[in-house]
Design a protein around this motif. Structure first.
Motif, mmCIF file in Angstrom:
data_model
loop_
_atom_site.group_PDB
_atom_site.id
_atom_site.type_symbol
_atom_site.label_atom_id
_atom_site.label_comp_id
_atom_site.label_asym_id
_atom_site.label_seq_id
_atom_site.Cartn_x
_atom_site.Cartn_y
_atom_site.Cartn_z
ATOM 1 N N MET A 1 16.989 -98.642 -37.912
ATOM 2 C CA MET A 1 16.062 -99.533 -38.543
ATOM 3 C C MET A 1 16.274 -100.934 -37.954
ATOM 4 N N ARG A 2 15.190 -101.592 -37.601
ATOM 5 C CA ARG A 2 15.274 -102.960 -37.095
ATOM 6 C C ARG A 2 15.550 -103.898 -38.262
ATOM 7 N N VAL A 3 16.616 -104.707 -38.136
ATOM 8 C CA VAL A 3 17.006 -105.625 -39.201
ATOM 9 C C VAL A 3 16.342 -106.981 -39.007
ATOM 10 N N ARG A 4 16.428 -107.503 -37.745
ATOM 11 C CA ARG A 4 15.869 -108.825 -37.496
ATOM 12 C C ARG A 4 15.915 -109.134 -36.006
ATOM 13 N N GLU A 5 15.364 -110.272 -35.650
ATOM 14 C CA GLU A 5 15.482 -110.834 -34.310
ATOM 15 C C GLU A 5 16.505 -111.960 -34.394
ATOM 16 N N ASP A 6 17.313 -112.122 -33.345
ATOM 17 C CA ASP A 6 18.344 -113.164 -33.332
ATOM 18 C C ASP A 6 18.524 -113.634 -31.894
ATOM 19 N N VAL A 7 19.480 -114.523 -31.681
ATOM 20 C CA VAL A 7 19.785 -115.024 -30.345
ATOM 21 C C VAL A 7 21.288 -114.927 -30.123
ATOM 22 N N VAL A 8 21.683 -114.373 -28.973
ATOM 23 C CA VAL A 8 23.092 -114.280 -28.580
ATOM 24 C C VAL A 8 23.207 -114.826 -27.171
ATOM 25 N N VAL A 9 24.070 -115.797 -26.974
ATOM 26 C CA VAL A 9 24.297 -116.417 -25.671
ATOM 27 C C VAL A 9 22.958 -116.781 -25.006
ATOM 28 N N GLY A 10 22.068 -117.361 -25.779
ATOM 29 C CA GLY A 10 20.799 -117.812 -25.243
ATOM 30 C C GLY A 10 19.783 -116.723 -24.976
ATOM 31 N N ARG A 11 20.074 -115.490 -25.366
ATOM 32 C CA ARG A 11 19.136 -114.379 -25.133
ATOM 33 C C ARG A 11 18.628 -113.854 -26.466
ATOM 34 N N THR A 12 17.339 -113.570 -26.520
ATOM 35 C CA THR A 12 16.742 -112.992 -27.718
ATOM 36 C C THR A 12 17.154 -111.534 -27.815
ATOM 37 N N VAL A 13 17.581 -111.133 -28.992
ATOM 38 C CA VAL A 13 18.012 -109.756 -29.216
ATOM 39 C C VAL A 13 17.343 -109.203 -30.464
ATOM 40 N N ASP A 14 17.253 -107.888 -30.522
ATOM 41 C CA ASP A 14 16.846 -107.190 -31.736
ATOM 42 C C ASP A 14 18.100 -106.622 -32.370
ATOM 43 N N VAL A 15 18.255 -106.847 -33.653
ATOM 44 C CA VAL A 15 19.395 -106.301 -34.389
ATOM 45 C C VAL A 15 18.905 -105.046 -35.091
ATOM 46 N N VAL A 16 19.502 -103.907 -34.728
ATOM 47 C CA VAL A 16 19.116 -102.630 -35.329
ATOM 48 C C VAL A 16 20.328 -102.033 -36.022
ATOM 49 N N GLU A 17 20.075 -101.339 -37.100
ATOM 50 C CA GLU A 17 21.145 -100.753 -37.913
ATOM 51 C C GLU A 17 20.961 -99.251 -37.949
ATOM 52 N N VAL A 18 22.052 -98.534 -37.732
ATOM 53 C CA VAL A 18 22.016 -97.069 -37.743
ATOM 54 C C VAL A 18 23.171 -96.542 -38.576
ATOM 55 N N GLY A 19 23.030 -95.330 -39.051
ATOM 56 C CA GLY A 19 24.112 -94.664 -39.765
ATOM 57 C C GLY A 19 23.945 -94.726 -41.268
ATOM 58 N N PRO A 20 24.781 -93.942 -41.971
ATOM 59 C CA PRO A 20 24.727 -93.925 -43.424
ATOM 60 C C PRO A 20 25.237 -95.241 -44.026
ATOM 61 N N THR A 21 24.939 -95.468 -45.280
ATOM 62 C CA THR A 21 25.287 -96.724 -45.954
ATOM 63 C C THR A 21 26.771 -97.040 -45.870
ATOM 64 N N ASP A 22 27.630 -96.042 -45.986
ATOM 65 C CA ASP A 22 29.074 -96.302 -45.995
ATOM 66 C C ASP A 22 29.693 -96.375 -44.599
ATOM 67 N N ALA A 23 28.890 -96.192 -43.541
ATOM 68 C CA ALA A 23 29.420 -96.259 -42.172
ATOM 69 C C ALA A 23 28.362 -96.837 -41.229
ATOM 70 N N ARG A 24 27.784 -97.959 -41.614
ATOM 71 C CA ARG A 24 26.697 -98.541 -40.828
ATOM 72 C C ARG A 24 27.200 -99.183 -39.538
ATOM 73 N N LEU A 25 26.384 -99.067 -38.513
ATOM 74 C CA LEU A 25 26.597 -99.763 -37.241
ATOM 75 C C LEU A 25 25.393 -100.646 -36.993
ATOM 76 N N ARG A 26 25.643 -101.850 -36.494
ATOM 77 C CA ARG A 26 24.549 -102.723 -36.064
ATOM 78 C C ARG A 26 24.697 -102.984 -34.579
ATOM 79 N N TRP A 27 23.633 -102.701 -33.843
ATOM 80 C CA TRP A 27 23.576 -102.969 -32.408
ATOM 81 C C TRP A 27 22.699 -104.186 -32.202
ATOM 82 N N TRP A 28 23.152 -105.122 -31.396
ATOM 83 C CA TRP A 28 22.368 -106.279 -30.988
ATOM 84 C C TRP A 28 21.940 -105.996 -29.553
ATOM 85 N N ILE A 29 20.666 -105.717 -29.350
ATOM 86 C CA ILE A 29 20.167 -105.251 -28.060
ATOM 87 C C ILE A 29 19.180 -106.279 -27.510
ATOM 88 N N ASP A 30 19.425 -106.724 -26.256
ATOM 89 C CA ASP A 30 18.518 -107.717 -25.674
ATOM 90 C C ASP A 30 17.237 -107.041 -25.202
#
Length: 75
Positions: free
Chosen positions: A1-30
């Protein structure tokens, strides 16, 4: 699920969250599809964060193979 848009080191990224509630992972993907950050939701309710930086990985020398040992003959 896409959580939000953000910026990391001057690059726009999409923050996506995967996994069950008790073991969530968030990937920040440019926008090129490269992962820039990984976050893990810990059992203590805290996010552990690992920042990823693209780089050239040096080639490692090959691991020498052990010399073959002859098998004893069984009759």
């Amino acid at each position: 699920m896409r959580v939000r848009e953000d910026v990391v080191v001057g690059r726009t990224v999409d923050v996506v969250e995967v996994g069950p509630t008790d073991a969530r992972l968030r990937w920040w993907i440019d926008r090129d599809g490269s992962p820039r950050r990984l976050e893990l939701h810990t059992g203590a309710g805290v996010w552990a964060q690992l920042d990823l930086h693209p780089a050239v990985v040096p080639r490692l020398p090959p691991v020498p193979r052990p010399a073959a040992t002859p098998r004893p003959r069984t009759h």
